[in-house]
Design a protein around this motif. Sequence first.
Motif, short mmCIF file in Angstrom:
data_model
loop_
_atom_site.label_atom_id
_atom_site.label_comp_id
_atom_site.label_asym_id
_atom_site.label_seq_id
_atom_site.Cartn_x
_atom_site.Cartn_y
_atom_site.Cartn_z
N THR A 80 67.77 5.09 -24.59
CA THR A 80 67.45 4.75 -25.97
C THR A 80 67.61 5.97 -26.86
OG1 THR A 80 65.10 5.22 -25.62
CG2 THR A 80 65.83 2.95 -25.28
N GLU A 81 67.73 5.71 -28.16
CA GLU A 81 67.94 6.81 -29.11
C GLU A 81 66.76 7.76 -29.12
OE1 GLU A 81 68.94 7.25 -33.86
OE2 GLU A 81 69.60 5.46 -32.81
N THR A 82 65.55 7.20 -29.04
CA THR A 82 64.34 8.01 -28.96
C THR A 82 63.62 7.62 -27.67
OG1 THR A 82 64.16 8.03 -31.38
CG2 THR A 82 62.20 8.66 -30.11
N SER A 83 63.48 8.56 -26.76
CA SER A 83 62.85 8.21 -25.47
C SER A 83 61.38 7.86 -25.67
CB SER A 83 62.97 9.39 -24.50
OG SER A 83 62.00 10.37 -24.78
N GLN A 84 60.88 7.02 -24.77
CA GLN A 84 59.48 6.57 -24.86
C GLN A 84 58.54 7.36 -23.96
OE1 GLN A 84 59.03 2.16 -25.14
NE2 GLN A 84 61.25 2.11 -24.85
N GLY A 85 59.09 8.38 -23.31
CA GLY A 85 58.23 9.28 -22.54
C GLY A 85 57.94 8.86 -21.12
N ILE A 86 58.51 7.73 -20.68
CA ILE A 86 58.24 7.27 -19.32
C ILE A 86 59.42 6.49 -18.76
CG2 ILE A 86 57.01 5.23 -20.21
CD1 ILE A 86 55.34 5.25 -17.61
N LEU A 87 59.75 6.77 -17.52
CA LEU A 87 60.75 6.03 -16.75
C LEU A 87 60.17 5.73 -15.38
CD1 LEU A 87 63.83 8.32 -17.51
CD2 LEU A 87 63.77 5.89 -18.07
N ALA A 88 60.69 4.70 -14.75
CA ALA A 88 60.30 4.40 -13.38
C ALA A 88 61.55 4.08 -12.57
CB ALA A 88 59.33 3.21 -13.33
N VAL A 89 61.53 4.47 -11.32
CA VAL A 89 62.55 4.04 -10.37
C VAL A 89 61.96 2.87 -9.60
CG1 VAL A 89 63.98 4.67 -8.39
CG2 VAL A 89 63.49 6.38 -10.17
N CYS A 90 62.58 1.70 -9.75
CA CYS A 90 62.10 0.48 -9.08
C CYS A 90 63.08 0.04 -8.00
CB CYS A 90 61.95 -0.66 -10.09
SG CYS A 90 60.61 -0.45 -11.26
N GLU A 91 62.56 -0.64 -7.00
CA GLU A 91 63.41 -1.23 -5.97
C GLU A 91 63.83 -2.64 -6.39
OE1 GLU A 91 61.64 -1.29 -2.12
OE2 GLU A 91 61.19 0.86 -2.13
N MET A 92 65.06 -3.00 -6.06
CA MET A 92 65.50 -4.37 -6.28
C MET A 92 64.69 -5.30 -5.38
SD MET A 92 69.63 -3.86 -6.50
CE MET A 92 70.34 -2.66 -7.63
N LYS A 93 64.38 -6.48 -5.90
CA LYS A 93 63.50 -7.41 -5.18
C LYS A 93 64.20 -8.74 -4.97
CE LYS A 93 58.81 -9.38 -5.58
NZ LYS A 93 57.60 -9.41 -6.42
N GLU A 94 64.30 -9.17 -3.73
CA GLU A 94 64.92 -10.45 -3.40
C GLU A 94 63.83 -11.53 -3.33
OE1 GLU A 94 68.08 -11.17 -3.18
OE2 GLU A 94 68.74 -9.11 -3.55
N ILE A 95 63.98 -12.58 -4.12
CA ILE A 95 63.01 -13.69 -4.14
C ILE A 95 63.69 -14.93 -3.56
CG2 ILE A 95 61.55 -15.14 -5.60
CD1 ILE A 95 61.52 -12.77 -7.61
N PRO A 96 63.15 -15.52 -2.51
CA PRO A 96 63.80 -16.69 -1.91
C PRO A 96 63.94 -17.84 -2.91
CG PRO A 96 62.06 -15.83 -0.48
CD PRO A 96 61.93 -15.13 -1.79
N PHE A 97 65.08 -18.53 -2.85
CA PHE A 97 65.30 -19.71 -3.69
C PHE A 97 64.44 -20.85 -3.13
CE2 PHE A 97 67.35 -23.39 -5.49
CZ PHE A 97 67.80 -22.96 -6.73
N ARG A 98 63.63 -21.47 -4.00
CA ARG A 98 62.67 -22.47 -3.52
C ARG A 98 63.20 -23.89 -3.70
NH1 ARG A 98 59.21 -19.14 -6.88
NH2 ARG A 98 58.21 -17.54 -5.61
N SER A 99 62.85 -24.74 -2.78
CA SER A 99 63.28 -26.15 -2.84
C SER A 99 62.63 -26.87 -4.02
CB SER A 99 62.93 -26.86 -1.54
OG SER A 99 61.53 -26.79 -1.29
N SER A 100 61.56 -26.30 -4.56
CA SER A 100 60.85 -26.92 -5.70
C SER A 100 61.53 -26.65 -7.04
CB SER A 100 59.41 -26.41 -5.74
OG SER A 100 59.38 -25.00 -5.91
N PHE A 101 62.53 -25.77 -7.07
CA PHE A 101 63.21 -25.45 -8.33
C PHE A 101 63.92 -26.68 -8.88
CE2 PHE A 101 63.94 -20.61 -7.40
CZ PHE A 101 62.59 -20.39 -7.55
N LYS A 102 63.81 -26.87 -10.20
CA LYS A 102 64.44 -28.03 -10.86
C LYS A 102 65.33 -27.65 -12.05
CE LYS A 102 62.41 -31.09 -8.25
NZ LYS A 102 63.19 -31.84 -7.23
#
Length: 248
Positions: A80-102
């Motif tokens: 960003t043009e002006t930093s907000q003073g905080i960053l995080a390194v996150c891990e990618m997260k795999e979420i199983p596809f659920r049979s209840s999804f519509k």
Amino acid sequence: MIQSIQNGKVKKWNKLKKKKWREKTQTFLVEGPHLIEEANKSSWPIKELILTEDFRLGFDPGELPVFRVSDEIMSYLSDTETSQGILAVCEMKEIPFRSSFKRVLMLDRVQDPGNAGTIVRTADAMGFDAVIFGKGTVDVYNEKTIRATQGSLFHLPVYRGDLPEWSEQLKKLGFSIWATAIEEGKPFQSLQVPDALGIVFGNEGEGVQEKILTIADERVYIPMKGKAESLNVSIAGGILMYYLQAQA
């Protein structure tokens, strides 16, 4: 206190701006207190926190590694043009596809990160179950995409892959597939809304690819009264998603 751009940690964090490195490490950068707090509340794995000297966290980091860096380094790493003073390194997260999804929304070669992120945010707001980023669509872990989701990335399952394959798999699960297209399309309000629906939005200039149009059960469009030739893809997505959640 890290003060040198040549520091090994800084070099590794900066590499996460590139998709290739994100894929290799299965990690990505998140910037700003709001997004990082949303990731934390949603139990997304945070590996490291990067703060400027004076930044004060709004939550207990527990045993998370916390690195303090100079303002110069934070600006160097910030998207960003002006930093907000905080960053995080996150891990990618795999979420199983659920049979209840519509309700599933699919993006076919949508390349603008602002549009893609806004669609994820709107899908979250409209109660959709998932969003699928097809090949050729901007990376969901692009910093601009993440910022445009406003935290919805951490609330709503987002998948990636080949959309023709996803469409076929969804049909096997009982989904109907709607693809947005003017040619041979029907006004979306004229159709009965199926119980399980996957809806595809295409590239900003070229629309939905022919292979998906062939698979789709219906081609739909948004009737317009004015003289505009088309709608921004995120606006079109918002209109259709609002209509569909109202019909649920």
